[in-house]
Design a protein around this motif. Sequence first.
Motif, PDB file in Angstrom:
ATOM      1  N   ALA A  57      48.206  65.670  47.693  1.00  0.00           N
ATOM      2  CA  ALA A  57      47.426  65.348  46.500  1.00  0.00           C
ATOM      3  C   ALA A  57      46.072  66.043  46.523  1.00  0.00           C
ATOM      4  CB  ALA A  57      47.237  63.834  46.397  1.00  0.00           C
ATOM      5  N   MET A  58      45.443  66.099  47.678  1.00  0.00           N
ATOM      6  CA  MET A  58      44.127  66.723  47.792  1.00  0.00           C
ATOM      7  C   MET A  58      44.161  68.202  47.428  1.00  0.00           C
ATOM      8  SD  MET A  58      42.744  65.018  51.344  1.00  0.00           S
ATOM      9  CE  MET A  58      41.269  66.034  51.399  1.00  0.00           C
ATOM     10  N   ALA A  59      45.263  68.877  47.771  1.00  0.00           N
ATOM     11  CA  ALA A  59      45.334  70.327  47.618  1.00  0.00           C
ATOM     12  C   ALA A  59      45.611  70.776  46.185  1.00  0.00           C
ATOM     13  CB  ALA A  59      46.409  70.892  48.543  1.00  0.00           C
ATOM     14  N   ALA A  60      45.976  69.858  45.304  1.00  0.00           N
ATOM     15  CA  ALA A  60      46.436  70.235  43.966  1.00  0.00           C
ATOM     16  C   ALA A  60      45.343  70.146  42.911  1.00  0.00           C
ATOM     17  CB  ALA A  60      47.608  69.345  43.555  1.00  0.00           C
ATOM     18  N   THR A  61      45.486  70.977  41.902  1.00  0.00           N
ATOM     19  CA  THR A  61      44.603  70.872  40.732  1.00  0.00           C
ATOM     20  C   THR A  61      44.916  69.607  39.958  1.00  0.00           C
ATOM     21  OG1 THR A  61      44.457  73.282  40.565  1.00  0.00           O
ATOM     22  CG2 THR A  61      43.878  72.016  38.603  1.00  0.00           C
ATOM     23  N   VAL A  62      46.212  69.301  39.808  1.00  0.00           N
ATOM     24  CA  VAL A  62      46.649  68.085  39.119  1.00  0.00           C
ATOM     25  C   VAL A  62      47.608  67.337  40.039  1.00  0.00           C
ATOM     26  CG1 VAL A  62      47.875  67.101  37.140  1.00  0.00           C
ATOM     27  CG2 VAL A  62      46.421  69.115  36.836  1.00  0.00           C
ATOM     28  N   ALA A  63      47.200  66.179  40.519  1.00  0.00           N
ATOM     29  CA  ALA A  63      48.033  65.359  41.395  1.00  0.00           C
ATOM     30  C   ALA A  63      48.620  64.199  40.611  1.00  0.00           C
ATOM     31  CB  ALA A  63      47.233  64.843  42.585  1.00  0.00           C
ATOM     32  N   VAL A  64      49.938  64.036  40.715  1.00  0.00           N
ATOM     33  CA  VAL A  64      50.651  62.963  40.026  1.00  0.00           C
ATOM     34  C   VAL A  64      51.221  62.020  41.074  1.00  0.00           C
ATOM     35  CG1 VAL A  64      52.394  62.401  38.297  1.00  0.00           C
ATOM     36  CG2 VAL A  64      51.304  64.658  38.269  1.00  0.00           C
ATOM     37  N   ALA A  65      50.899  60.734  40.974  1.00  0.00           N
ATOM     38  CA  ALA A  65      51.343  59.759  41.969  1.00  0.00           C
ATOM     39  C   ALA A  65      52.244  58.718  41.331  1.00  0.00           C
ATOM     40  CB  ALA A  65      50.142  59.074  42.611  1.00  0.00           C
ATOM     41  N   GLU A  66      53.417  58.521  41.926  1.00  0.00           N
ATOM     42  CA  GLU A  66      54.231  57.366  41.542  1.00  0.00           C
ATOM     43  C   GLU A  66      53.891  56.243  42.514  1.00  0.00           C
ATOM     44  OE1 GLU A  66      58.543  57.838  43.564  1.00  0.00           O
ATOM     45  OE2 GLU A  66      58.154  59.400  42.081  1.00  0.00           O
ATOM     46  N   VAL A  67      53.657  55.045  41.989  1.00  0.00           N
ATOM     47  CA  VAL A  67      53.224  53.932  42.834  1.00  0.00           C
ATOM     48  C   VAL A  67      54.215  52.780  42.731  1.00  0.00           C
ATOM     49  CG1 VAL A  67      50.793  54.577  42.683  1.00  0.00           C
ATOM     50  CG2 VAL A  67      51.732  52.965  41.041  1.00  0.00           C
ATOM     51  N   VAL A  88      48.275  47.636  40.996  1.00  0.00           N
ATOM     52  CA  VAL A  88      47.512  46.394  41.129  1.00  0.00           C
ATOM     53  C   VAL A  88      46.676  46.130  39.883  1.00  0.00           C
ATOM     54  CG1 VAL A  88      47.400  46.724  43.626  1.00  0.00           C
ATOM     55  CG2 VAL A  88      45.513  47.496  42.200  1.00  0.00           C
ATOM     56  N   ASP A  89      46.385  44.874  39.666  1.00  0.00           N
ATOM     57  CA  ASP A  89      45.464  44.505  38.596  1.00  0.00           C
ATOM     58  C   ASP A  89      44.044  44.842  39.042  1.00  0.00           C
ATOM     59  OD1 ASP A  89      47.462  43.504  36.942  1.00  0.00           O
ATOM     60  OD2 ASP A  89      47.389  41.522  37.899  1.00  0.00           O
ATOM     61  N   GLY A  90      43.256  45.392  38.141  1.00  0.00           N
ATOM     62  CA  GLY A  90      41.882  45.729  38.490  1.00  0.00           C
ATOM     63  C   GLY A  90      41.836  46.947  39.383  1.00  0.00           C
ATOM     64  N   ALA A  91      41.015  46.854  40.442  1.00  0.00           N
ATOM     65  CA  ALA A  91      40.828  48.002  41.334  1.00  0.00           C
ATOM     66  C   ALA A  91      41.094  47.600  42.772  1.00  0.00           C
ATOM     67  CB  ALA A  91      39.410  48.547  41.205  1.00  0.00           C
ATOM     68  N   LEU A  92      41.585  48.552  43.560  1.00  0.00           N
ATOM     69  CA  LEU A  92      41.726  48.326  44.993  1.00  0.00           C
ATOM     70  C   LEU A  92      40.348  48.169  45.632  1.00  0.00           C
ATOM     71  CD1 LEU A  92      44.407  51.072  45.752  1.00  0.00           C
ATOM     72  CD2 LEU A  92      44.763  48.613  46.014  1.00  0.00           C
ATOM     73  N   ARG A  93      40.281  47.395  46.693  1.00  0.00           N
ATOM     74  CA  ARG A  93      39.020  47.274  47.425  1.00  0.00           C
ATOM     75  C   ARG A  93      38.698  48.593  48.110  1.00  0.00           C
ATOM     76  NH1 ARG A  93      40.385  42.087  50.990  1.00  0.00           N
ATOM     77  NH2 ARG A  93      42.002  43.600  51.531  1.00  0.00           N
ATOM     78  N   PRO A  94      37.461  49.027  48.082  1.00  0.00           N
ATOM     79  CA  PRO A  94      37.111  50.345  48.655  1.00  0.00           C
ATOM     80  C   PRO A  94      37.537  50.535  50.098  1.00  0.00           C
ATOM     81  CG  PRO A  94      35.291  49.509  47.348  1.00  0.00           C
ATOM     82  CD  PRO A  94      36.300  48.392  47.425  1.00  0.00           C
ATOM     83  N   ASP A  95      37.467  49.478  50.920  1.00  0.00           N
ATOM     84  CA  ASP A  95      37.772  49.653  52.334  1.00  0.00           C
ATOM     85  C   ASP A  95      39.266  49.698  52.631  1.00  0.00           C
ATOM     86  OD1 ASP A  95      38.234  47.017  51.781  1.00  0.00           O
ATOM     87  OD2 ASP A  95      37.138  46.207  53.495  1.00  0.00           O
ATOM     88  N   GLU A  96      40.130  49.508  51.629  1.00  0.00           N
ATOM     89  CA  GLU A  96      41.572  49.623  51.867  1.00  0.00           C
ATOM     90  C   GLU A  96      42.158  50.892  51.263  1.00  0.00           C
ATOM     91  OE1 GLU A  96      43.890  46.527  49.985  1.00  0.00           O
ATOM     92  OE2 GLU A  96      42.643  46.550  48.183  1.00  0.00           O
ATOM     93  N   VAL A  97      41.344  51.697  50.596  1.00  0.00           N
ATOM     94  CA  VAL A  97      41.828  52.911  49.943  1.00  0.00           C
ATOM     95  C   VAL A  97      42.081  54.006  50.975  1.00  0.00           C
ATOM     96  CG1 VAL A  97      41.194  54.784  48.362  1.00  0.00           C
ATOM     97  CG2 VAL A  97      40.709  52.406  47.748  1.00  0.00           C
ATOM     98  N   HIS A  98      43.282  54.596  50.944  1.00  0.00           N
ATOM     99  CA  HIS A  98      43.612  55.730  51.815  1.00  0.00           C
ATOM    100  C   HIS A  98      43.279  57.063  51.146  1.00  0.00           C
ATOM    101  CE1 HIS A  98      46.861  53.078  53.948  1.00  0.00           C
ATOM    102  NE2 HIS A  98      45.641  52.869  54.422  1.00  0.00           N
ATOM    103  N   LEU A  99      43.431  57.125  49.830  1.00  0.00           N
ATOM    104  CA  LEU A  99      43.112  58.343  49.087  1.00  0.00           C
ATOM    105  C   LEU A  99      42.317  57.967  47.850  1.00  0.00           C
ATOM    106  CD1 LEU A  99      43.524  61.464  48.891  1.00  0.00           C
ATOM    107  CD2 LEU A  99      45.398  60.954  47.311  1.00  0.00           C
ATOM    108  N   PRO A 100      41.069  58.443  47.741  1.00  0.00           N
ATOM    109  CA  PRO A 100      40.245  58.108  46.574  1.00  0.00           C
ATOM    110  C   PRO A 100      40.812  58.712  45.289  1.00  0.00           C
ATOM    111  CG  PRO A 100      38.900  58.935  48.388  1.00  0.00           C
ATOM    112  CD  PRO A 100      40.319  59.218  48.737  1.00  0.00           C
ATOM    113  N   GLY A 101      40.574  58.025  44.190  1.00  0.00           N
ATOM    114  CA  GLY A 101      41.090  58.450  42.900  1.00  0.00           C
ATOM    115  C   GLY A 101      40.566  59.776  42.406  1.00  0.00           C
ATOM    116  N   VAL A 102      39.499  60.295  42.997  1.00  0.00           N
ATOM    117  CA  VAL A 102      38.972  61.591  42.587  1.00  0.00           C
ATOM    118  C   VAL A 102      40.003  62.694  42.802  1.00  0.00           C
ATOM    119  CG1 VAL A 102      37.927  62.145  44.822  1.00  0.00           C
ATOM    120  CG2 VAL A 102      36.950  63.103  42.733  1.00  0.00           C
TER     121      VAL A 102
END
Length: 249
Positions: A197-207, A211-225
Motif C-alpha cells: 500500500a505504501m508503494a502505490a499512488t492509489v492503494a485500495v484496501a478490502e477490509v 469499524v464505526d468511527g475511527a480506529l484508536r491511533p495506537d492500534e493502527v498498523h498502516l495510517p490512512g495517508v
Amino acid sequence: MNKVIASAGEAVADIGDGASLAVGGFGLCGIPTVLLDALHARGVGELKVVSNNCGTDGHGLGVLLADGRISRVTASYVGENKEFARQYLGGELEVELIPQGTLSERLRAGGCGIPAFYTPAGVGTQVADGGLPWKYTADGAVEVASPAREQREFRGRTYVLEESVTTDFALVRAARGDRYGNLVFHRSARNFNPLAAMAATVAVAEVEQLVDGALRPDEVHLPGVFVQRVVPLTAEQAADRSIEKATVR
C-alpha cells in the motif's frame, strides 16, 4: 475524508491495461481475493505485478496469471504455481526474482520517497553481478537478463545498490479498517500488505471489518495517508480464506 467505496468493482474501475500493481499477502494469507476477482472480471491485461509471490494455481494472482493477464512479475518466491513456471520457462512472462528482504525494503523505500539504498543481500551472486534470466524466448534462450548493479564498500563490507519500487495501484487486505483508511492487519498478513500500500499512488484496501468511527491511533498498523479507497467485505467474503497446504493430524 470518507474513503469507503461501495463495491470492489467500482474500486478497481480505473485500473487499465499495462498498469503496475503492488499486491499484498504472504502465500495465500492476507491476499485481496475480492479485489483480484473484480479486477479479473474487468478483463484488463499486460499487468506488471509486484508481490511476494504470484498466488497458486486457481487462487489469488494465479487466476489473473492463468488467463494471461500478467506480463511481468517482481517477486521473491515463485513456487507452488505450475502455470507460473510454464509461462516463465516458455518465454511468456518476464520475472524479476529478488531476495525477500530486499523486496520488502524496496516497497517501503518507495513509499517513503527514498529512491535507492545499499544492502549486503545478493553480493557475490547474479543479483549483484547481473545475468539472472528475466525473460526467455520460446526456444529457451535468455531474451532479457538482469543488469549488473552498482556496488560500494562501507566499513570493509561490500553492498549492492537497489532501487526502490513504486506502482500505479496497490490491492491489499486488512482485518479491520475505518473510513479514513487506517488499517489493522492480522498476524502474517501484515508482512507485505502495508508495504504494498505504501508503494502505490492509489492503494485500495478490502477490509474484513469496517469499524464505526475511527480506529484508536495506537492500534493502527498502516495510517490512512497511504490508503485512498476502502472496500468493506460481507461476512461471507471475509470468511472465505484459502489454505495453501492444510496440515492435520
